[in-house]
Motif scaffolding. Structure first.
Motif, PDB file in Angstrom:
ATOM      1  N   ILE A 243      56.269 -87.949  73.128  1.00 26.08           N
ATOM      2  CA  ILE A 243      56.362 -86.958  72.415  1.00 26.08           C
ATOM      3  C   ILE A 243      55.531 -86.144  71.730  1.00 26.08           C
ATOM      4  CG2 ILE A 243      58.130 -85.669  70.312  1.00 26.08           C
ATOM      5  CD1 ILE A 243      60.219 -87.558  71.242  1.00 26.08           C
ATOM      6  N   LYS A 244      54.456 -87.196  71.185  1.00 23.61           N
ATOM      7  CA  LYS A 244      53.242 -86.769  70.757  1.00 23.61           C
ATOM      8  C   LYS A 244      52.100 -86.809  71.496  1.00 23.61           C
ATOM      9  CE  LYS A 244      49.674 -88.914  67.320  1.00 23.61           C
ATOM     10  NZ  LYS A 244      49.205 -90.458  66.546  1.00 23.61           N
ATOM     11  N   ALA A 245      51.972 -87.058  72.251  1.00 21.71           N
ATOM     12  CA  ALA A 245      51.403 -86.439  73.007  1.00 21.71           C
ATOM     13  C   ALA A 245      51.950 -84.532  73.793  1.00 21.71           C
ATOM     14  CB  ALA A 245      51.480 -87.436  75.321  1.00 21.71           C
ATOM     15  N   ALA A 246      52.867 -84.486  74.429  1.00 22.55           N
ATOM     16  CA  ALA A 246      54.045 -83.063  74.451  1.00 22.55           C
ATOM     17  C   ALA A 246      53.296 -82.605  73.841  1.00 22.55           C
ATOM     18  CB  ALA A 246      55.284 -83.615  74.190  1.00 22.55           C
ATOM     19  N   ARG A 247      52.998 -82.784  72.195  1.00 27.12           N
ATOM     20  CA  ARG A 247      53.035 -81.591  71.019  1.00 27.12           C
ATOM     21  C   ARG A 247      51.885 -80.982  71.226  1.00 27.12           C
ATOM     22  NH1 ARG A 247      56.980 -84.899  66.628  1.00 27.12           N
ATOM     23  NH2 ARG A 247      58.279 -83.795  67.661  1.00 27.12           N
TER      24      ARG A 247
ATOM     25  N   SER B 171      49.765 -77.617  70.785  1.00 24.68           N
ATOM     26  CA  SER B 171      49.497 -76.814  70.241  1.00 24.68           C
ATOM     27  C   SER B 171      48.530 -76.677  70.720  1.00 24.68           C
ATOM     28  CB  SER B 171      49.023 -78.109  69.471  1.00 24.68           C
ATOM     29  OG  SER B 171      47.912 -77.666  68.683  1.00 24.68           O
ATOM     30  N   GLN B 172      47.788 -77.796  71.696  1.00 23.58           N
ATOM     31  CA  GLN B 172      45.928 -76.678  72.455  1.00 23.58           C
ATOM     32  C   GLN B 172      46.489 -75.909  73.303  1.00 23.58           C
ATOM     33  OE1 GLN B 172      44.696 -80.048  74.910  1.00 23.58           O
ATOM     34  NE2 GLN B 172      44.037 -81.488  72.525  1.00 23.58           N
ATOM     35  N   LEU B 173      47.534 -76.093  74.478  1.00 22.80           N
ATOM     36  CA  LEU B 173      47.752 -74.566  75.019  1.00 22.80           C
ATOM     37  C   LEU B 173      48.469 -73.233  74.678  1.00 22.80           C
ATOM     38  CD1 LEU B 173      49.957 -75.751  77.909  1.00 22.80           C
ATOM     39  CD2 LEU B 173      48.090 -75.218  78.212  1.00 22.80           C
TER      40      LEU B 173
END
Length: 327
Positions: A133-137, A141-143
Motif C-alpha cells: 500500500i505504501k509503494a502504491a501511494r 503521488s509521482q504520477l
C-alpha cells in the motif's frame, strides 16, 4: 457401648508437608515444592535473587532468543539448585519461574534481552500488505506530479511505458507499442466494445487476436475432464462467441473461416475426440439426427452477418445514420 477414637482408614492417603502445604483439593494445580534443608552455593544464591527479582518485576513475556552454544555445566548446576530452592504452588507460577530463569541465563551468557520493549510485531502478511500500500501511494503521488507537470526530478524509468493522460489528452508518453506502425497519433487510437478504433486499418490485428483467443479456449476445453457431449457444448458456448462477436463488422475472408474449421477439427483429432477419417458432415450435424452437434465457424459467421444485414435494412428507413451508411 463407648466408642474409642476413630483410626485413619488405610485407603486414605496422608499428604506430607514438604516446604509448603500441598493443596488438599483435587482440582487445584500442583506446582514445585521446595526442600526444607539444602545449602546453596554463592552462585546459586545470586541466581535465586535474580530470578526472584525478575518474577516480582512482572514484565511482559517476549520471545526469547535461541542459544547458539551449550551453557557450562557449573552454570546449569547453579540454576538447578536455585530452582529447587524456589517453591511454586500452581502450574502458572511454575511457568513464570521457568521463563524468568531462561531470561536470566540469557543475560548471563551475553545475549540481548527484549525486556523493556513492549512493541508487538504485526504478522508477516500485514507487514507485506502495508508495504504494498505504501509503494502504491508513492507511485500515485509521482504520477500525479507528472500529470500536473510539477515533478522537479526526471520521470523514473518504470513510468516510461505508461501513458499519462490529462483531460483526455496525452501529457507524457514514450516507448508505447502501437497496434500498427502507421499510426503516429496515440490520442486517436482506442477500443470500442473490444474492437480497436483508429485512423488506420486494424482488421488484420483484430482477426488475428480473435483467432488466437478462439484456439486457446478450444484447447482449454479439450484438455478438461468433460465428456464428449459436454466438450462440444463448451466449444459452442465458450469458444465460438469469440469469432461470432466481430462477425459482420470485421471483414473475414472465406479462406480464413475455412482454415478455422480445419484447425478446430485438427485439435479435436489430436486430443482423441474424433477419428482422422471420420465424416465431417456427421461432426456438424445435430445430435438428434445422429451427429456430434459441433457448430461450424463458417456457417455461424455467415448466419450472424446475414442477420446483421437484415436488421440494418429493416431499421434504415427510420434511422438517418443507417441511411447514410447504406449509400
Amino acid at each position: 457401648m463407648v466408642k474409642g477414637p476413630r483410626l485413619p482408614d488405610q485407603r486414605e492417603e496422608v499428604i506430607p508437608e514438604i516446604g509448603r502445604q500441598a493443596p488438599m483439593n483435587a482440582d487445584d494445580e500442583i506446582g514445585n515444592p521446595a526442600p526444607m534443608n539444602e545449602m546453596l552455593s554463592e552462585a546459586a544464591t545470586d541466581l535465586k535473587a535474580k530470578i526472584m527479582a525478575r518474577i516480582k518485576a512482572g514484565q511482559p513475556r517476549n520471545r526469547l532468543q535461541r542459544l547458539c552454544e551449550v551453557p557450562p555445566e557449573s552454570l546449569m548446576e547453579s540454576v538447578n539448585a536455585a530452582l529447587r530452592a524456589i517453591p511454586t504452588v500452581t502450574i502458572t507460577e511454575t511457568n513464570e519461574l521457568i521463563y524468568a530463569s531462561a531470561s536470566v541465563i540469557l543475560e548471563m551468557l551475553g545475549y540481548k534481552s527484549n525486556h523493556g520493549s513492549h512493541e508487538i510485531r504485526d504478522p508477516p502478511w500485514k507487514r507485506w500488505l502495508e508495504a504494498k500500500i505504501k509503494a502504491a501511494r508513492k507511485d500515485v503521488s509521482q504520477l500525479t506530479e507528472a500529470q500536473r507537470g510539477v515533478m522537479k526530478r526526471p520521470i523514473p524509468e518504470r513510468y516510461i511505458q505508461i501513458t499519462i493522460p490529462k483531460r483526455g489528452k496525452v501529457v507524457h508518453t514514450k516507448g508505447v507499442s502501437l497496434p500498427e506502425g502507421t499510426i503516429a497519433d496515440i490520442e486517436n487510437s482506442y477500443k470500442y466494445l473490444g474492437i480497436p478504433q483508429a485512423n488506420g486499418n486494424l482488421e488484420l490485428a483484430t482477426r488475428k487476436a480473435a483467432m488466437a483467443k478462439y484456439l486457446l479456449q478450444v484447447r482449454q476445453v479439450l484438455r478438461s475432464q468433460l465428456n464428449g457431449k459436454n466438450k462440444t457444448r463448451a466449444i459452442n458456448s465458450y469458444a465460438l462467441p469469440v469469432i461470432i462477436y466481430p462477425a459482420g463488422i470485421i471483414r473475414r475472408p472465406n479462406e480464413e473461416i475455412q482454415t478455422t474449421d480445419v484447425k478446430t477439427r485438427k485439435r479435436r483429432t489430436m486430443h482423441g475426440r474424433i477419428h482422422p477419417k471420420s465424416s465431417t458432415l456427421r461432426l456438424y450435424a445435430i445430435r438428434k439426427e445422429g451427429g456430434r452437434g459441433l457448430a461450424s465457424v463458417r456457417a455461424t459467421v455467415q448466419d450472424e452477418t446475414s442477420k446483421l444485414h437484415e436488421y440494418i435494412k429493416e431499421k434504415a428507413p427510420t434511422d438517418d445514420v443507417l441511411i447514410e451508411g447504406l449509400r
